[in-house]
Design an enzyme around this catalytic site. Structure first.
Site, PDB file in Angstrom:
ATOM      1  N   LYS A   1      43.453 -41.888   1.658  1.00 45.49           N
ATOM      2  CA  LYS A   1      43.604 -41.883   0.197  1.00 45.49           C
ATOM      3  C   LYS A   1      44.199 -43.198  -0.288  1.00 45.49           C
ATOM      4  O   LYS A   1      45.090 -43.751   0.362  1.00 45.49           O
ATOM      5  CB  LYS A   1      44.510 -40.724  -0.218  1.00 45.49           C
ATOM      6  CG  LYS A   1      43.853 -39.382  -0.012  1.00 45.49           C
ATOM      7  CD  LYS A   1      44.681 -38.272  -0.604  1.00 45.49           C
ATOM      8  CE  LYS A   1      44.000 -36.945  -0.341  1.00 45.49           C
ATOM      9  NZ  LYS A   1      44.926 -35.843  -0.241  1.00 45.49           N
TER      10      LYS A   1
ATOM     11  N   ASP B   1      46.937 -43.945  12.439  1.00 41.57           N
ATOM     12  CA  ASP B   1      46.517 -42.984  11.404  1.00 41.57           C
ATOM     13  C   ASP B   1      45.820 -43.754  10.282  1.00 41.57           C
ATOM     14  O   ASP B   1      46.363 -44.721   9.756  1.00 41.57           O
ATOM     15  CB  ASP B   1      47.742 -42.251  10.841  1.00 41.57           C
ATOM     16  CG  ASP B   1      48.429 -41.411  11.911  1.00 41.57           C
ATOM     17  OD1 ASP B   1      47.719 -40.819  12.738  1.00 41.57           O
ATOM     18  OD2 ASP B   1      49.673 -41.366  11.929  1.00 41.57           O
TER      19      ASP B   1
ATOM     20  N   ASP C   1      38.544 -46.024  15.620  1.00 42.17           N
ATOM     21  CA  ASP C   1      37.211 -45.418  15.526  1.00 42.17           C
ATOM     22  C   ASP C   1      36.794 -45.369  14.062  1.00 42.17           C
ATOM     23  O   ASP C   1      35.668 -45.003  13.761  1.00 42.17           O
ATOM     24  CB  ASP C   1      37.255 -43.972  16.048  1.00 42.17           C
ATOM     25  CG  ASP C   1      38.219 -43.151  15.218  1.00 42.17           C
ATOM     26  OD1 ASP C   1      39.414 -43.494  15.221  1.00 42.17           O
ATOM     27  OD2 ASP C   1      37.784 -42.218  14.519  1.00 42.17           O
TER      28      ASP C   1
ATOM     29  N   GLU D   1      53.631 -51.221  22.503  1.00 43.87           N
ATOM     30  CA  GLU D   1      52.576 -50.399  21.915  1.00 43.87           C
ATOM     31  C   GLU D   1      53.164 -49.671  20.709  1.00 43.87           C
ATOM     32  O   GLU D   1      54.198 -49.001  20.823  1.00 43.87           O
ATOM     33  CB  GLU D   1      52.003 -49.369  22.902  1.00 43.87           C
ATOM     34  CG  GLU D   1      50.809 -48.655  22.263  1.00 43.87           C
ATOM     35  CD  GLU D   1      50.292 -47.437  23.039  1.00 43.87           C
ATOM     36  OE1 GLU D   1      50.845 -47.104  24.098  1.00 43.87           O
ATOM     37  OE2 GLU D   1      49.345 -46.806  22.536  1.00 43.87           O
TER      38      GLU D   1
ATOM     39  N   GLU E   1      57.239 -44.982  18.791  1.00 46.27           N
ATOM     40  CA  GLU E   1      56.564 -43.801  18.231  1.00 46.27           C
ATOM     41  C   GLU E   1      57.535 -43.108  17.272  1.00 46.27           C
ATOM     42  O   GLU E   1      58.701 -42.923  17.599  1.00 46.27           O
ATOM     43  CB  GLU E   1      56.140 -42.877  19.389  1.00 46.27           C
ATOM     44  CG  GLU E   1      55.671 -41.504  19.022  1.00 46.27           C
ATOM     45  CD  GLU E   1      54.492 -41.466  18.048  1.00 46.27           C
ATOM     46  OE1 GLU E   1      53.449 -42.077  18.320  1.00 46.27           O
ATOM     47  OE2 GLU E   1      54.648 -40.820  16.992  1.00 46.27           O
TER      48      GLU E   1
END
Ligand SMILES: C[S@@+](CC[C@H](N)C(=O)[O-])C[C@H]1O[C@@H](n2cnc3c(N)ncnc32)[C@H](O)[C@@H]1O
Length: 205
Positions: free
Chosen positions: A113, A109, A145, A28, A53
């Site tokens: 921009k 994320d 999303d 992941e 991560e």
């Protein structure tokens, strides 16, 4: 639960590759606080799940969650590996080509921009890299999303010659049974946002 740190290694002291001889290995990317990782690990005790991560603080929370589940006999120490590193640099260092069964990217994320687009962890170069790390018929999940990132990722992943979509055009679904919820999925569902799931299978040669 131990946390492996990418930055503890360099060219003079390269890390051992993360391999799993007898169990499937899945990854992941951007596992955050480890909710998805620990839930799926509990569901598939015969798979080794690596949580990658970049933020150490998030992994500390993930480690705590996993330690608790180990104590409750829901997962084992061998079930999960926590890796503190940056996806743009860690993959080649830690993984062998064609070693992964599944790659999960949940709510990356979005980097809205234009000048930040290169920070998106799904882009044409990374799509090739993910395909190379997966076994033949291995699968990449991308869940978001964010409609802008969704459309961008569908274009990139559909354009990757080594991947083919599990779903017909537009290549995502808004409901996927038995897919564990991550912290962000919980959060966005509570806000009533739409969630888009896609699955990309490595084409066999
Ligand atoms: C929006 S959060 C989602 C966390 C988790 N996947 C979830 O759904 O709850 C995105 C995560 O990706 C991590 N991340 C961002 N860029 C990364 C990179 N280059 N390498 C590894 N992780 C990264 C962030 O630190 C953050 O924890």
């Amino acid at each position: 639960m131990n946390i492996i740190r990418e930055w503890d290694y360099d060219d003079n002291n390269p890390p051992n590759k993360i391999v799993s001889a007898d169990k499937p290995l899945s990854l992941e990317i951007g596992c955050g606080n480890g909710l998805f990782l620990s839930t799926i690990a509990a569901e598939f005790p015969q798979t080794v799940f690596v949580g990658l991560e970049v933020k150490h603080k998030c992994l500390t929370a993930a480690a705590k969650k996993c330690d608790r589940l180990v104590k409750e006999n829901k997962i084992t120490e061998e079930n999960v590996i926590l890796l503190n590193g940056d996806v743009f640099t860690a993959l080649d260092k830690f993984f062998e080509p064609h070693s992964l069964e599944r790659i999960y990217i949940n709510f990356p994320d979005p980097w809205f921009k234009k000048r930040h687009l290169k920070k998106r962890i799904v882009n044409p170069d990374m799509a090739m890299q993910y395909a190379k790390l997966l076994k033949p018929n291995g699968k990449l999940y991308f869940v978001t999303d964010n409609e802008d990132y969704r459309d961008y990722a569908m274009e990139v992943l559909h354009g990757c010659a080594d991947l083919s979509s599990e779903f017909d055009s537009p290549y995502y679904v808004t409901k996927l049974d038995r897919y564990p919820q991550s912290l962000y999925e919980k959060k966005w569902r509570e806000e009533g946002r739409g969630i888009y799931y896609s699955g990309w299978i490595v084409r066999s040669v």
